[in-house]
Design a protein around this motif. Structure first.
Motif, PDB file in Angstrom:
ATOM      1  N   TYR A   1       0.842  -1.196   0.000  1.00  0.00           N
ATOM      2  CA  TYR A   1       0.000   0.000   0.000  1.00  0.00           C
ATOM      3  C   TYR A   1       0.878   1.246   0.000  1.00  0.00           C
ATOM      4  O   TYR A   1       2.053   1.190   0.356  1.00  0.00           O
ATOM      5  N   THR A   2       0.276   2.358  -0.388  1.00  0.00           N
ATOM      6  CA  THR A   2       0.997   3.633  -0.433  1.00  0.00           C
ATOM      7  C   THR A   2       0.391   4.685   0.493  1.00  0.00           C
ATOM      8  O   THR A   2       1.060   5.637   0.853  1.00  0.00           O
ATOM      9  N   HIS A   3      -0.880   4.505   0.853  1.00  0.00           N
ATOM     10  CA  HIS A   3      -1.598   5.519   1.633  1.00  0.00           C
ATOM     11  C   HIS A   3      -2.465   4.842   2.687  1.00  0.00           C
ATOM     12  O   HIS A   3      -2.793   3.665   2.573  1.00  0.00           O
ATOM     13  N   PHE A   4      -2.841   5.633   3.685  1.00  0.00           N
ATOM     14  CA  PHE A   4      -3.751   5.120   4.698  1.00  0.00           C
ATOM     15  C   PHE A   4      -4.498   6.248   5.382  1.00  0.00           C
ATOM     16  O   PHE A   4      -4.193   7.424   5.228  1.00  0.00           O
ATOM     17  N   GLY A   5      -5.531   5.835   6.116  1.00  0.00           N
ATOM     18  CA  GLY A   5      -6.305   6.754   6.944  1.00  0.00           C
ATOM     19  C   GLY A   5      -6.803   5.976   8.145  1.00  0.00           C
ATOM     20  O   GLY A   5      -6.830   4.743   8.130  1.00  0.00           O
ATOM     21  N   ILE A   6      -7.174   6.687   9.187  1.00  0.00           N
ATOM     22  CA  ILE A   6      -7.630   6.013  10.410  1.00  0.00           C
ATOM     23  C   ILE A   6      -8.655   6.873  11.126  1.00  0.00           C
ATOM     24  O   ILE A   6      -8.643   8.106  11.015  1.00  0.00           O
ATOM     25  N   SER A   7      -9.516   6.194  11.846  1.00  0.00           N
ATOM     26  CA  SER A   7     -10.451   6.867  12.741  1.00  0.00           C
ATOM     27  C   SER A   7     -10.547   6.049  14.021  1.00  0.00           C
ATOM     28  O   SER A   7     -10.619   4.814  13.974  1.00  0.00           O
ATOM     29  N   ILE A   8     -10.524   6.740  15.131  1.00  0.00           N
ATOM     30  CA  ILE A   8     -10.754   6.119  16.437  1.00  0.00           C
ATOM     31  C   ILE A   8     -11.877   6.921  17.091  1.00  0.00           C
ATOM     32  O   ILE A   8     -11.743   8.126  17.303  1.00  0.00           O
ATOM     33  N   ARG A   9     -12.981   6.249  17.373  1.00  0.00           N
ATOM     34  CA  ARG A   9     -14.123   6.922  17.974  1.00  0.00           C
ATOM     35  C   ARG A   9     -14.599   6.139  19.191  1.00  0.00           C
ATOM     36  O   ARG A   9     -14.579   4.907  19.202  1.00  0.00           O
ATOM     37  N   GLU A  10     -15.050   6.886  20.186  1.00  0.00           N
ATOM     38  CA  GLU A  10     -15.532   6.288  21.425  1.00  0.00           C
ATOM     39  C   GLU A  10     -17.055   6.244  21.415  1.00  0.00           C
ATOM     40  O   GLU A  10     -17.709   7.225  21.053  1.00  0.00           O
ATOM     41  N   ASN A  11     -17.584   5.112  21.822  1.00  0.00           N
ATOM     42  CA  ASN A  11     -19.027   4.980  21.961  1.00  0.00           C
ATOM     43  C   ASN A  11     -19.438   5.729  23.231  1.00  0.00           C
ATOM     44  O   ASN A  11     -19.006   5.372  24.329  1.00  0.00           O
ATOM     45  N   PRO A  12     -20.255   6.774  23.098  1.00  0.00           N
ATOM     46  CA  PRO A  12     -20.626   7.562  24.278  1.00  0.00           C
ATOM     47  C   PRO A  12     -21.435   6.762  25.296  1.00  0.00           C
ATOM     48  O   PRO A  12     -21.440   7.104  26.478  1.00  0.00           O
ATOM     49  N   ALA A  13     -22.077   5.693  24.868  1.00  0.00           N
ATOM     50  CA  ALA A  13     -22.903   4.894  25.781  1.00  0.00           C
ATOM     51  C   ALA A  13     -22.080   4.037  26.733  1.00  0.00           C
ATOM     52  O   ALA A  13     -22.476   3.833  27.880  1.00  0.00           O
ATOM     53  N   ASN A  14     -20.907   3.547  26.248  1.00  0.00           N
ATOM     54  CA  ASN A  14     -20.138   2.644  27.108  1.00  0.00           C
ATOM     55  C   ASN A  14     -18.652   3.007  27.217  1.00  0.00           C
ATOM     56  O   ASN A  14     -17.910   2.344  27.925  1.00  0.00           O
ATOM     57  N   GLY A  15     -18.211   4.038  26.500  1.00  0.00           N
ATOM     58  CA  GLY A  15     -16.825   4.488  26.588  1.00  0.00           C
ATOM     59  C   GLY A  15     -15.818   3.617  25.844  1.00  0.00           C
ATOM     60  O   GLY A  15     -14.618   3.865  25.908  1.00  0.00           O
ATOM     61  N   LYS A  16     -16.284   2.599  25.135  1.00  0.00           N
ATOM     62  CA  LYS A  16     -15.373   1.708  24.412  1.00  0.00           C
ATOM     63  C   LYS A  16     -15.020   2.294  23.047  1.00  0.00           C
ATOM     64  O   LYS A  16     -15.841   2.930  22.403  1.00  0.00           O
ATOM     65  N   LYS A  17     -13.777   2.051  22.642  1.00  0.00           N
ATOM     66  CA  LYS A  17     -13.260   2.655  21.407  1.00  0.00           C
ATOM     67  C   LYS A  17     -13.399   1.722  20.213  1.00  0.00           C
ATOM     68  O   LYS A  17     -13.177   0.514  20.325  1.00  0.00           O
ATOM     69  N   TYR A  18     -13.728   2.326  19.080  1.00  0.00           N
ATOM     70  CA  TYR A  18     -13.814   1.638  17.796  1.00  0.00           C
ATOM     71  C   TYR A  18     -12.696   2.173  16.898  1.00  0.00           C
ATOM     72  O   TYR A  18     -12.477   3.385  16.836  1.00  0.00           O
ATOM     73  N   TYR A  19     -12.023   1.274  16.226  1.00  0.00           N
ATOM     74  CA  TYR A  19     -10.911   1.616  15.345  1.00  0.00           C
ATOM     75  C   TYR A  19     -11.210   1.128  13.937  1.00  0.00           C
ATOM     76  O   TYR A  19     -11.568  -0.041  13.757  1.00  0.00           O
ATOM     77  N   THR A  20     -11.048   2.000  12.959  1.00  0.00           N
ATOM     78  CA  THR A  20     -11.065   1.578  11.558  1.00  0.00           C
ATOM     79  C   THR A  20      -9.855   2.211  10.887  1.00  0.00           C
ATOM     80  O   THR A  20      -9.642   3.422  10.984  1.00  0.00           O
TER      81      THR A  20
END
Length: 167
Positions: free
Chosen positions: A142-161
């Motif tokens: 690969y040559t490029h990438f992007g990322i998002s880390i977001r927290e679920n406000p209901a339980n404080g757990k993080k989601y990563y894509t």
């Protein structure tokens, strides 16, 4: 003789006109994708740290560092929002996401890593490195990438894509 000169000049004018049109068409195609490549995305510190860790690892094993593209982070964020809203952790609609990236950015291939409930960039990187499929994307061509880390406000757990693309 004058007729031959006229034909040669006409041919030169036609060739010049065709070459000019070809150049303008490719510029129009680039202009078409430019707004998508320039999507505004505000990175949080953990996203930047995760990207730095991924690149440091790639470089340490002789691979190229990946270039960040905001559009890939925007698409990653869309997927995180979907997962949070639907309380799932999956790659649903990856084919649609990757086709969009191919169409918009001209990517030749696209890969995706997701994760859930890790508390640090190093922890999520370790998890991805311990998973053969996720590790394959990190080592990928690969040559490029992007990322998002977001927290679920209901339980404080993080989601990563994390989306990878070869452009």
């Amino acid at each position: 003789m004058k007729l031959n000169v006229f034909h040669v000049l006409s041919l030169i004018v036609i060739i010049f006109a065709i070459a000019s049109c070809s150049s303008n068409n490719s510029e129009l195609q680039n202009d078409k994708t430019a707004p998508f490549q320039e999507v505004n995305y505000t990175y949080i510190s953990s996203e930047l740290e995760t990207m730095e860790l991924l690149n440091a690892y790639r470089v340490s094993i002789g691979l190229n560092a990946l270039e960040k593209i905001n559009y890939l982070s925007y698409k990653s964020e869309e997927h995180n929002k979907y997962m949070i809203t639907n309380n799932v952790v999956n790659h649903n609609d990856f084919v649609t996401r990757s086709q969009n990236i191919i169409n918009v950015l001209g990517a030749k291939k696209v890969g995706e890593n997701i994760a859930y409930n890790y508390n640090s960039p190093q922890a999520v990187l370790n998890a991805w490195m311990n998973s053969p499929r996720h590790k394959e994307n990190i080592f990928g061509d690969y040559t490029h990438f992007g990322i998002s880390i977001r927290e679920n406000p209901a339980n404080g757990k993080k989601y990563y894509t994390n989306i990878f693309a070869k452009i």
